[in-house]
Write a protein that holds these residues in place. Structure first.
Motif, PDB file in Angstrom:
ATOM      1  N   LYS A  65       0.837  -1.193   0.000  1.00 41.90           N
ATOM      2  CA  LYS A  65       0.000   0.000   0.000  1.00 41.90           C
ATOM      3  C   LYS A  65       0.876   1.248   0.000  1.00 41.90           C
ATOM      4  O   LYS A  65       2.022   1.227   0.436  1.00 41.90           O
ATOM      5  CB  LYS A  65      -0.890   0.041   1.247  1.00 41.90           C
ATOM      6  CG  LYS A  65      -1.813  -1.143   1.413  1.00 41.90           C
ATOM      7  CD  LYS A  65      -2.715  -0.973   2.634  1.00 41.90           C
ATOM      8  CE  LYS A  65      -1.933  -0.962   3.925  1.00 41.90           C
ATOM      9  NZ  LYS A  65      -2.805  -0.796   5.107  1.00 41.90           N
ATOM     10  N   CYS A  66       0.310   2.361  -0.454  1.00 40.95           N
ATOM     11  CA  CYS A  66       0.982   3.645  -0.332  1.00 40.95           C
ATOM     12  C   CYS A  66       1.089   3.994   1.147  1.00 40.95           C
ATOM     13  O   CYS A  66       0.109   3.903   1.888  1.00 40.95           O
ATOM     14  CB  CYS A  66       0.195   4.715  -1.077  1.00 40.95           C
ATOM     15  SG  CYS A  66       0.810   6.403  -0.837  1.00 40.95           S
ATOM     16  N   CYS A  69      -1.529   7.325   1.545  1.00 41.94           N
ATOM     17  CA  CYS A  69      -2.984   7.233   1.389  1.00 41.94           C
ATOM     18  C   CYS A  69      -3.532   5.851   1.718  1.00 41.94           C
ATOM     19  O   CYS A  69      -4.751   5.678   1.826  1.00 41.94           O
ATOM     20  CB  CYS A  69      -3.404   7.644  -0.016  1.00 41.94           C
ATOM     21  SG  CYS A  69      -2.992   6.449  -1.323  1.00 41.94           S
ATOM     22  N   THR A  73      -1.474  -0.301  -3.907  1.00 41.58           N
ATOM     23  CA  THR A  73      -0.682   0.303  -4.988  1.00 41.58           C
ATOM     24  C   THR A  73       0.055  -0.741  -5.808  1.00 41.58           C
ATOM     25  O   THR A  73       0.056  -0.698  -7.034  1.00 41.58           O
ATOM     26  CB  THR A  73       0.341   1.306  -4.402  1.00 41.58           C
ATOM     27  OG1 THR A  73      -0.377   2.331  -3.699  1.00 41.58           O
ATOM     28  CG2 THR A  73       1.191   1.946  -5.486  1.00 41.58           C
ATOM     29  N   ASN A  74       0.658  -1.683  -5.129  1.00 44.98           N
ATOM     30  CA  ASN A  74       1.576  -2.597  -5.800  1.00 44.98           C
ATOM     31  C   ASN A  74       0.910  -3.441  -6.882  1.00 44.98           C
ATOM     32  O   ASN A  74       1.542  -3.813  -7.867  1.00 44.98           O
ATOM     33  CB  ASN A  74       2.245  -3.509  -4.758  1.00 44.98           C
ATOM     34  CG  ASN A  74       3.472  -4.200  -5.306  1.00 44.98           C
ATOM     35  OD1 ASN A  74       4.279  -3.586  -5.988  1.00 44.98           O
ATOM     36  ND2 ASN A  74       3.622  -5.472  -4.993  1.00 44.98           N
ATOM     37  N   ALA A  77       0.093  -0.507  -9.948  1.00 43.12           N
ATOM     38  CA  ALA A  77       1.053   0.519 -10.379  1.00 43.12           C
ATOM     39  C   ALA A  77       2.443   0.154  -9.893  1.00 43.12           C
ATOM     40  O   ALA A  77       2.608  -0.687  -9.004  1.00 43.12           O
ATOM     41  CB  ALA A  77       0.650   1.895  -9.849  1.00 43.12           C
ATOM     42  N   GLY A  79       4.524   2.262  -8.351  1.00 40.06           N
ATOM     43  CA  GLY A  79       4.819   2.906  -7.088  1.00 40.06           C
ATOM     44  C   GLY A  79       6.215   3.498  -7.086  1.00 40.06           C
ATOM     45  O   GLY A  79       7.038   3.209  -7.955  1.00 40.06           O
ATOM     46  N   TYR A 102       7.551   3.737   0.757  1.00 33.97           N
ATOM     47  CA  TYR A 102       6.885   3.363  -0.494  1.00 33.97           C
ATOM     48  C   TYR A 102       5.618   4.193  -0.657  1.00 33.97           C
ATOM     49  O   TYR A 102       4.804   4.299   0.266  1.00 33.97           O
ATOM     50  CB  TYR A 102       6.535   1.875  -0.470  1.00 33.97           C
ATOM     51  CG  TYR A 102       5.846   1.363  -1.720  1.00 33.97           C
ATOM     52  CD1 TYR A 102       6.490   1.369  -2.948  1.00 33.97           C
ATOM     53  CD2 TYR A 102       4.545   0.862  -1.658  1.00 33.97           C
ATOM     54  CE1 TYR A 102       5.862   0.890  -4.096  1.00 33.97           C
ATOM     55  CE2 TYR A 102       3.917   0.368  -2.797  1.00 33.97           C
ATOM     56  CZ  TYR A 102       4.576   0.389  -4.005  1.00 33.97           C
ATOM     57  OH  TYR A 102       3.947  -0.090  -5.137  1.00 33.97           O
ATOM     58  N   SER A 103       5.457   4.796  -1.843  1.00 34.14           N
ATOM     59  CA  SER A 103       4.331   5.695  -2.084  1.00 34.14           C
ATOM     60  C   SER A 103       3.744   5.454  -3.468  1.00 34.14           C
ATOM     61  O   SER A 103       4.453   5.055  -4.398  1.00 34.14           O
ATOM     62  CB  SER A 103       4.798   7.152  -1.966  1.00 34.14           C
ATOM     63  OG  SER A 103       3.817   8.051  -2.433  1.00 34.14           O
ATOM     64  N   CYS A 104       2.440   5.733  -3.594  1.00 35.35           N
ATOM     65  CA  CYS A 104       1.851   5.732  -4.934  1.00 35.35           C
ATOM     66  C   CYS A 104       2.325   6.980  -5.674  1.00 35.35           C
ATOM     67  O   CYS A 104       2.714   7.976  -5.069  1.00 35.35           O
ATOM     68  CB  CYS A 104       0.329   5.681  -4.865  1.00 35.35           C
ATOM     69  SG  CYS A 104      -0.486   7.206  -4.307  1.00 35.35           S
ATOM     70  N   GLN A 105       2.292   6.926  -6.987  1.00 39.28           N
ATOM     71  CA  GLN A 105       2.785   8.046  -7.789  1.00 39.28           C
ATOM     72  C   GLN A 105       1.922   9.291  -7.644  1.00 39.28           C
ATOM     73  O   GLN A 105       2.419  10.408  -7.770  1.00 39.28           O
ATOM     74  CB  GLN A 105       2.890   7.632  -9.262  1.00 39.28           C
ATOM     75  CG  GLN A 105       4.099   6.766  -9.544  1.00 39.28           C
ATOM     76  CD  GLN A 105       3.744   5.383 -10.052  1.00 39.28           C
ATOM     77  OE1 GLN A 105       2.691   4.843  -9.722  1.00 39.28           O
ATOM     78  NE2 GLN A 105       4.619   4.802 -10.846  1.00 39.28           N
ATOM     79  N   CYS A 107       0.246  10.396  -4.848  1.00 38.15           N
ATOM     80  CA  CYS A 107       0.644  11.092  -3.618  1.00 38.15           C
ATOM     81  C   CYS A 107       2.022  11.726  -3.769  1.00 38.15           C
ATOM     82  O   CYS A 107       2.234  12.882  -3.374  1.00 38.15           O
ATOM     83  CB  CYS A 107       0.652  10.126  -2.437  1.00 38.15           C
ATOM     84  SG  CYS A 107      -0.990   9.725  -1.774  1.00 38.15           S
TER      85      CYS A 107
END
Length: 271
Positions: A65-66, A69, A73-74, A77, A79, A102-105, A107
């Protein structure tokens, strides 16, 4: 957002010992050569392949997960390996493992970018004329005393964004479901003395109130609401046990929007 834990037994070899020192030496040499452009901006040149080696472990620690948020995500996307303190400002932390998550793009790239609000003067970093390799960040296997010392160095900044690896973000926020709009919004916790500036920071930097995210949270919330209310009903044992298990699974750190679900778990009661 929920609290995350670094597994220091799983830190990739590239981030400690002699390899870490070599990367810091490269970073210092690069920074010494950079000159400000006509607008005063320092255009640092980093080796992105280096921090990408941290990605598999960061994904495990945030359950895919991000970290901001909490959206899955994984699975959908690539990430990003996110620099909590932006590398364009805190150049000396570009290769520091403890600055990664680790973050989504969305955010990271659309909302946070190079923003990092602080309540006091930002840390200016090391003296390029004197600094040596090993002095930029911290070896992630250095031991708790040195890790604590590293974190304490940033205290004077009074950073307003919570790092989920260092701070439990959940007490800062509450959640509100809107059955008309079909959304769940995030709000500052009126009972937390520091919630105001922290909420403003995450609102400005993470985009946690974006419509698409609020709608996705609502879908998860409604499943939880039904499951939670079912635990109060007089149901046959197998069915009751199934709903109870569903509630526990949705509160687990690995579940989407676990922070939100844990909040609603405390307030959803039978009417």
């Amino acid at each position: 957002m929920i609290r995350l834990q670094r597994n220091r037994k799983a830190v990739p070899a590239e981030y400690h010992g002699s390899i870490r020192l070599a990367r810091e030496r490269e970073l210092i040499e690069m920074a010494r050569l950079v000159q400000p452009d006509s607008k005063g901006k320092m255009n640092y040149i980093f080796n992105s392949k280096y921090w990408k080696k941290a990605k598999p472990q960061l994904i495990k620690e945030s359950f895919g997960k991000c970290a901001y948020c909490e959206a899955p995500t994984n699975a959908v996307a690539h990430g990003d390996v996110e620099h909590f303190r932006p590398k364009s400002v805190y150049w000396w932390l570009a290769y520091c493992y403890d600055n990664y998550l680790y973050s989504c793009q969305i955010c990271n790239q659309k909302h946070k970018g190079n923003k990092f609000p602080v309540g006091a003067s930002p840390w200016t970093g090391p003296d390029l004329l004197q600094v040596k390799e090993g002095e930029l960040g911290v070896d992630p296997l250095a031991g708790q005393a040195l890790l604590d010392e590293f974190q304490a160095a940033f205290a004077s900044e009074q950073a307003e964004l919570p790092n989920p690896y260092d701070t439990d973000p959940e007490p800062f926020f509450i959640w509100k479901a809107d059955d008309v709009l079909g959304e769940v919004d995030i709000l500052p916790n009126p009972n937390h003395p520091s919630a105001g500036p922290v909420f403003k920071a995450i609102k400005d930097c993470y985009g946690l109130q974006r419509k698409e995210l609020a709608a996705l949270r609502y879908q998860v919330y409604k499943i939880f609401e039904v499951s939670k209310l079912a635990t109060y009903a007089q149901l046959p044992q197998p069915l009751a046990a199934g709903f109870a298990l569903q509630v526990q699974r949705m509160k687990d750190a690995s579940a989407p929007f676990a922070g939100m679900i844990r909040y609603f778990d405390t307030i959803i009661k039978p009417s």
